[in-house]
Design a protein around this motif. Structure first.
Motif, PDB file in Angstrom:
ATOM      1  N   MET A  90     -16.240 -11.690  40.714  1.00 43.30           N
ATOM      2  CA  MET A  90     -16.100 -12.952  41.457  1.00 43.30           C
ATOM      3  C   MET A  90     -16.787 -14.088  40.706  1.00 43.30           C
ATOM      4  SD  MET A  90     -16.564 -11.675  45.356  1.00 43.30           S
ATOM      5  CE  MET A  90     -16.747 -13.266  46.066  1.00 43.30           C
ATOM      6  N   ALA A  91     -17.969 -13.795  40.158  1.00 45.90           N
ATOM      7  CA  ALA A  91     -18.702 -14.840  39.424  1.00 45.90           C
ATOM      8  C   ALA A  91     -17.915 -15.259  38.182  1.00 45.90           C
ATOM      9  CB  ALA A  91     -20.088 -14.328  39.039  1.00 45.90           C
ATOM     10  N   LYS A  92     -17.305 -14.284  37.525  1.00 45.82           N
ATOM     11  CA  LYS A  92     -16.561 -14.596  36.290  1.00 45.82           C
ATOM     12  C   LYS A  92     -15.340 -15.480  36.609  1.00 45.82           C
ATOM     13  CE  LYS A  92     -14.214 -12.599  32.298  1.00 45.82           C
ATOM     14  NZ  LYS A  92     -13.010 -13.402  32.271  1.00 45.82           N
ATOM     15  N   VAL A  93     -14.592 -15.081  37.639  1.00 44.51           N
ATOM     16  CA  VAL A  93     -13.392 -15.848  37.981  1.00 44.51           C
ATOM     17  C   VAL A  93     -13.787 -17.275  38.394  1.00 44.51           C
ATOM     18  CG1 VAL A  93     -11.435 -15.968  39.582  1.00 44.51           C
ATOM     19  CG2 VAL A  93     -12.036 -13.789  38.526  1.00 44.51           C
ATOM     20  N   GLN A  94     -14.913 -17.374  39.100  1.00 48.15           N
ATOM     21  CA  GLN A  94     -15.401 -18.698  39.500  1.00 48.15           C
ATOM     22  C   GLN A  94     -15.782 -19.527  38.264  1.00 48.15           C
ATOM     23  OE1 GLN A  94     -18.164 -18.390  42.744  1.00 48.15           O
ATOM     24  NE2 GLN A  94     -18.993 -20.414  42.338  1.00 48.15           N
ATOM     25  N   ASP A  95     -16.395 -18.866  37.277  1.00 49.98           N
ATOM     26  CA  ASP A  95     -16.734 -19.568  36.022  1.00 49.98           C
ATOM     27  C   ASP A  95     -15.486 -20.167  35.382  1.00 49.98           C
ATOM     28  OD1 ASP A  95     -19.405 -18.890  36.145  1.00 49.98           O
ATOM     29  OD2 ASP A  95     -19.331 -17.392  34.525  1.00 49.98           O
ATOM     30  N   GLU A  96     -14.387 -19.404  35.409  1.00 47.93           N
ATOM     31  CA  GLU A  96     -13.162 -19.892  34.757  1.00 47.93           C
ATOM     32  C   GLU A  96     -12.672 -21.165  35.467  1.00 47.93           C
ATOM     33  OE1 GLU A  96     -12.879 -18.480  32.117  1.00 47.93           O
ATOM     34  OE2 GLU A  96     -13.224 -16.332  32.296  1.00 47.93           O
ATOM     35  N   ALA A  97     -12.803 -21.200  36.805  1.00 50.48           N
ATOM     36  CA  ALA A  97     -12.430 -22.424  37.531  1.00 50.48           C
ATOM     37  C   ALA A  97     -13.310 -23.576  37.057  1.00 50.48           C
ATOM     38  CB  ALA A  97     -12.604 -22.217  39.037  1.00 50.48           C
ATOM     39  N   GLY A  98     -14.596 -23.301  36.884  1.00 48.89           N
ATOM     40  CA  GLY A  98     -15.523 -24.340  36.402  1.00 48.89           C
ATOM     41  C   GLY A  98     -15.116 -24.841  35.024  1.00 48.89           C
ATOM     42  N   HIS A  99     -14.699 -23.918  34.150  1.00 51.13           N
ATOM     43  CA  HIS A  99     -14.287 -24.338  32.803  1.00 51.13           C
ATOM     44  C   HIS A  99     -13.083 -25.279  32.897  1.00 51.13           C
ATOM     45  CE1 HIS A  99     -16.076 -20.366  31.033  1.00 51.13           C
ATOM     46  NE2 HIS A  99     -16.966 -21.133  31.597  1.00 51.13           N
ATOM     47  N   GLY A 100     -12.160 -24.930  33.808  1.00 51.69           N
ATOM     48  CA  GLY A 100     -11.007 -25.810  34.008  1.00 51.69           C
ATOM     49  C   GLY A 100     -11.479 -27.204  34.414  1.00 51.69           C
ATOM     50  N   LEU A 101     -12.463 -27.265  35.296  1.00 51.69           N
ATOM     51  CA  LEU A 101     -12.932 -28.578  35.766  1.00 51.69           C
ATOM     52  C   LEU A 101     -13.590 -29.380  34.646  1.00 51.69           C
ATOM     53  CD1 LEU A 101     -14.333 -27.781  39.339  1.00 51.69           C
ATOM     54  CD2 LEU A 101     -12.038 -28.426  38.632  1.00 51.69           C
ATOM     55  N   TYR A 102     -14.424 -28.718  33.821  1.00 48.57           N
ATOM     56  CA  TYR A 102     -15.044 -29.492  32.710  1.00 48.57           C
ATOM     57  C   TYR A 102     -13.945 -30.050  31.811  1.00 48.57           C
ATOM     58  CZ  TYR A 102     -18.881 -26.029  33.462  1.00 48.57           C
ATOM     59  OH  TYR A 102     -19.807 -25.182  33.973  1.00 48.57           O
ATOM     60  N   LEU A 103     -12.926 -29.199  31.571  1.00 49.35           N
ATOM     61  CA  LEU A 103     -11.900 -29.606  30.612  1.00 49.35           C
ATOM     62  C   LEU A 103     -10.986 -30.693  31.177  1.00 49.35           C
ATOM     63  CD1 LEU A 103     -11.245 -26.071  29.136  1.00 49.35           C
ATOM     64  CD2 LEU A 103     -12.079 -28.045  27.860  1.00 49.35           C
ATOM     65  N   TYR A 104     -10.629 -30.595  32.477  1.00 42.31           N
ATOM     66  CA  TYR A 104      -9.839 -31.690  33.056  1.00 42.31           C
ATOM     67  C   TYR A 104     -10.649 -32.983  33.000  1.00 42.31           C
ATOM     68  CZ  TYR A 104      -6.210 -28.493  34.702  1.00 42.31           C
ATOM     69  OH  TYR A 104      -5.188 -27.582  34.749  1.00 42.31           O
ATOM     70  N   SER A 105     -11.957 -32.885  33.229  1.00 40.52           N
ATOM     71  CA  SER A 105     -12.799 -34.095  33.164  1.00 40.52           C
ATOM     72  C   SER A 105     -12.793 -34.656  31.746  1.00 40.52           C
ATOM     73  CB  SER A 105     -14.242 -33.786  33.572  1.00 40.52           C
ATOM     74  OG  SER A 105     -14.267 -33.329  34.894  1.00 40.52           O
ATOM     75  N   ALA A 106     -12.879 -33.772  30.751  1.00 35.62           N
ATOM     76  CA  ALA A 106     -12.855 -34.240  29.356  1.00 35.62           C
ATOM     77  C   ALA A 106     -11.515 -34.928  29.070  1.00 35.62           C
ATOM     78  CB  ALA A 106     -13.074 -33.075  28.393  1.00 35.62           C
ATOM     79  N   ALA A 107     -10.419 -34.352  29.587  1.00 36.75           N
ATOM     80  CA  ALA A 107      -9.095 -34.958  29.357  1.00 36.75           C
ATOM     81  C   ALA A 107      -9.012 -36.324  30.036  1.00 36.75           C
ATOM     82  CB  ALA A 107      -7.992 -34.032  29.865  1.00 36.75           C
ATOM     83  N   GLU A 108      -9.632 -36.447  31.219  1.00 41.31           N
ATOM     84  CA  GLU A 108      -9.570 -37.723  31.949  1.00 41.31           C
ATOM     85  C   GLU A 108     -10.226 -38.865  31.169  1.00 41.31           C
ATOM     86  OE1 GLU A 108      -9.292 -36.864  36.695  1.00 41.31           O
ATOM     87  OE2 GLU A 108     -11.105 -36.171  35.701  1.00 41.31           O
ATOM     88  N   THR A 109     -11.213 -38.522  30.317  1.00 34.65           N
ATOM     89  CA  THR A 109     -11.852 -39.586  29.522  1.00 34.65           C
ATOM     90  C   THR A 109     -10.877 -40.204  28.523  1.00 34.65           C
ATOM     91  OG1 THR A 109     -12.629 -38.115  27.756  1.00 34.65           O
ATOM     92  CG2 THR A 109     -14.124 -38.423  29.642  1.00 34.65           C
ATOM     93  N   LEU A 110      -9.719 -39.556  28.342  1.00 34.69           N
ATOM     94  CA  LEU A 110      -8.720 -40.077  27.395  1.00 34.69           C
ATOM     95  C   LEU A 110      -7.667 -40.925  28.111  1.00 34.69           C
ATOM     96  CD1 LEU A 110      -8.520 -36.766  25.419  1.00 34.69           C
ATOM     97  CD2 LEU A 110      -9.121 -38.954  24.377  1.00 34.69           C
ATOM     98  N   GLY A 111      -7.879 -41.150  29.418  1.00 37.05           N
ATOM     99  CA  GLY A 111      -6.986 -42.055  30.148  1.00 37.05           C
ATOM    100  C   GLY A 111      -5.837 -41.381  30.866  1.00 37.05           C
ATOM    101  N   VAL A 112      -5.896 -40.058  31.034  1.00 35.55           N
ATOM    102  CA  VAL A 112      -4.861 -39.394  31.834  1.00 35.55           C
ATOM    103  C   VAL A 112      -5.510 -38.906  33.131  1.00 35.55           C
ATOM    104  CG1 VAL A 112      -3.267 -38.608  30.038  1.00 35.55           C
ATOM    105  CG2 VAL A 112      -5.293 -37.246  30.558  1.00 35.55           C
ATOM    106  N   SER A 113      -4.733 -38.804  34.184  1.00 32.91           N
ATOM    107  CA  SER A 113      -5.318 -38.341  35.440  1.00 32.91           C
ATOM    108  C   SER A 113      -5.071 -36.845  35.602  1.00 32.91           C
ATOM    109  CB  SER A 113      -4.703 -39.094  36.625  1.00 32.91           C
ATOM    110  OG  SER A 113      -3.407 -38.607  36.873  1.00 32.91           O
ATOM    111  N   ARG A 114      -5.928 -36.238  36.409  1.00 31.25           N
ATOM    112  CA  ARG A 114      -5.805 -34.802  36.641  1.00 31.25           C
ATOM    113  C   ARG A 114      -4.478 -34.489  37.345  1.00 31.25           C
ATOM    114  NH1 ARG A 114     -11.078 -31.682  38.652  1.00 31.25           N
ATOM    115  NH2 ARG A 114     -11.908 -33.302  37.330  1.00 31.25           N
ATOM    116  N   ASP A 115      -4.080 -35.377  38.269  1.00 33.19           N
ATOM    117  CA  ASP A 115      -2.809 -35.172  38.988  1.00 33.19           C
ATOM    118  C   ASP A 115      -1.635 -35.119  38.014  1.00 33.19           C
ATOM    119  OD1 ASP A 115      -3.954 -35.046  41.417  1.00 33.19           O
ATOM    120  OD2 ASP A 115      -3.511 -37.120  42.004  1.00 33.19           O
ATOM    121  N   GLU A 116      -1.690 -36.034  37.038  1.00 29.46           N
ATOM    122  CA  GLU A 116      -0.609 -36.100  36.055  1.00 29.46           C
ATOM    123  C   GLU A 116      -0.550 -34.791  35.245  1.00 29.46           C
ATOM    124  OE1 GLU A 116      -1.276 -39.642  33.724  1.00 29.46           O
ATOM    125  OE2 GLU A 116       0.116 -38.964  32.163  1.00 29.46           O
ATOM    126  N   LEU A 117      -1.718 -34.298  34.855  1.00 27.36           N
ATOM    127  CA  LEU A 117      -1.760 -33.075  34.044  1.00 27.36           C
ATOM    128  C   LEU A 117      -1.280 -31.878  34.854  1.00 27.36           C
ATOM    129  CD1 LEU A 117      -5.153 -33.587  32.154  1.00 27.36           C
ATOM    130  CD2 LEU A 117      -2.835 -34.098  31.352  1.00 27.36           C
TER     131      LEU A 117
END
Ligand code: FAQ
Length: 342
Positions: A90-117
């Motif tokens: 459970m902790a591992k799967v939760q970590d993967e969700a967290g990784h997705g969130l860091y990466l969507y945030s990194a992508a958002e700094t480039l001017g795209v929205s999470r909804d769009e992605l």
């Protein structure tokens, strides 16, 4: 006309935006110099459109992989063989969700929205890693994913901690730390099975047999078929070619498989003294491209499940947005900042 880039007090370089004439020559020169000097490019710096587009493509694909990658392992949470294994998974799967969130945030700094992605993921306009289109048939697959899939991910991602784009590089530092934990948990799980009953050993071997070749495909097509590698390496987004990283991964896995008491399913695998590396057999690239086209064993299932989770989670996103708006309004009313309230 723009002049040379300036350094701010934090020591990072600010490249600004082109002047009214739209001439980007000086900015391009400053960008090239920053990349050559191993400086980090930050969100507000000027960058070529193609550099931005490449980053959005790679980071989005990476983020999508993390959240789709939750599915094959989550499949085993309710059937983990002990409470300890269940808690770890459970902790591992939760970590993967967290990784997705860091990466969507990194992508958002480039001017795209999470909804769009997410919309591009759901409509098949952006990819996720080929590896997550394979099924997890037995409990040993959880071990094989940790050892091989997380192992391949780390081999690919440690160099990304030195990526020229600051937000991506910084996200990768934390992700890599967590991925190495994941890799060890998979190794430890497989070791327990390998040293267990003959049936458990056979289950571990079967999982390694099925996950080995798809793990090698995670590194992407061979260098001569990799359309983006040369440019991404020139921009220092990627630091090594797909084949270099694949070779590094094979060399790491061979002694680990021996310690595990498991065999890698490749009769051509052998040490090459002259090259100082292991030779390995041919990869089935037809299978790889077929999986990318949507014809892998689980493509349909993964994306259907992903769309369903998104639709069913709409009320959570709406409630969170309403909660944030309410508290933002209250803070404005009382003049308190978030930190003061806390
Ligand atoms: N799967 O020109 P290249 C994880 C596409 S995270 C699908 O060589 P590039 C954690 C590529 O996009 C795993 N597509 O491309 C975890 C391009 O198509 P496009 C994800 C692939 O970008 C563990 C085309 O083929 N990791 O596992 C794949 O220079 C356990 C031509 O390829 C990352 O994303 C593939 N395997 O190099 C989670 C790392 N390979 O975009 C849960 C960051 C290639 O033009 C459980 N990404 N393609 O339509 C990268 O390092 C690079 O993007 C590569 C590909 C190396 C994947």
């Amino acid at each position: 006309m723009a002049t040379a880039a300036t350094r701010d007090t934090a020591g990072t370089t600010a490249y600004g935006t082109p002047d009214a004439t739209g001439d980007t020559t000086a900015y391009q020169r400053a960008f090239d110099a920053a990349v050559a000097a191993d400086d980090r490019i930050e969100p507000r710096d000027w960058m070529p459109d193609a550099y931005r587009a490449t980053l959005v493509r790679q980071i989005a694909q990476h983020a999508h992989s993390e959240i789709i990658g939750m599915q094959p392992e989550a499949n085993w949470i309710t059937r983990a063989p002990s409470l300890r294994r269940k808690a770890i998974l459970m902790a591992k799967v939760q970590d993967e969700a967290g990784h997705g969130l860091y990466l969507y945030s990194a992508a958002e700094t480039l001017g795209v929205s999470r909804d769009e992605l997410l919309d591009k993921l759901h409509s098949g306009r952006q990819k996720y890693s080929s590896i997550f289109n394979y099924p997890t048939l037995t409990w040993a697959d959880v071990g094989a994913i940790g050892w091989l899939v997380d192992g391949a991910a780390i081999t690919n991602q440690v160099p990304l901690c030195r990526c020229s784009y600051g937000p991506y590089a910084r996200a990768m530092v934390r992700i890599c730390k967590e991925e190495s934990f994941h890799q060890r948990q998979g190794y430890e799980l497989l070791l327990a099975l390998s040293r267990g009953t003959p049936e458990q050993h056979a289950m571990a071997q079967d999982a390694v047999d099925r996950w080995w070749w798809p793990s090698l495909m995670m590194f992407g097509p061979p260098d001569d078929a990799s359309q983006h590698s040369a440019q991404s390496m020139a921009w220092k987004i990627k630091r090594h070619s797909n084949d270099e990283l694949r070779q590094r991964f094979v060399d790491i896995c061979v002694p680990q498989a021996e310690s595990l008491g498991l065999t890698l399913p490749d009769p051509d695998l052998k040490w090459n003294e002259e090259r100082g590396h292991h030779d390995f057999g041919p990869i089935d690239w037809t299978e790889f491209w077929d999986v990318l086209k949507g014809n892998g064993p689980c493509n349909e299932q993964r994306i259907t499940q992903r769309r369903r989770a998104h639709d069913e989670g709409a009320w959570v996103r709406e409630a969170a947005a309403a909660h944030a708006a309410k508290h933002h309004g209250e803070a404005r009313h009382t003049g308190q900042t978030g930190a003061a309230r806390a």
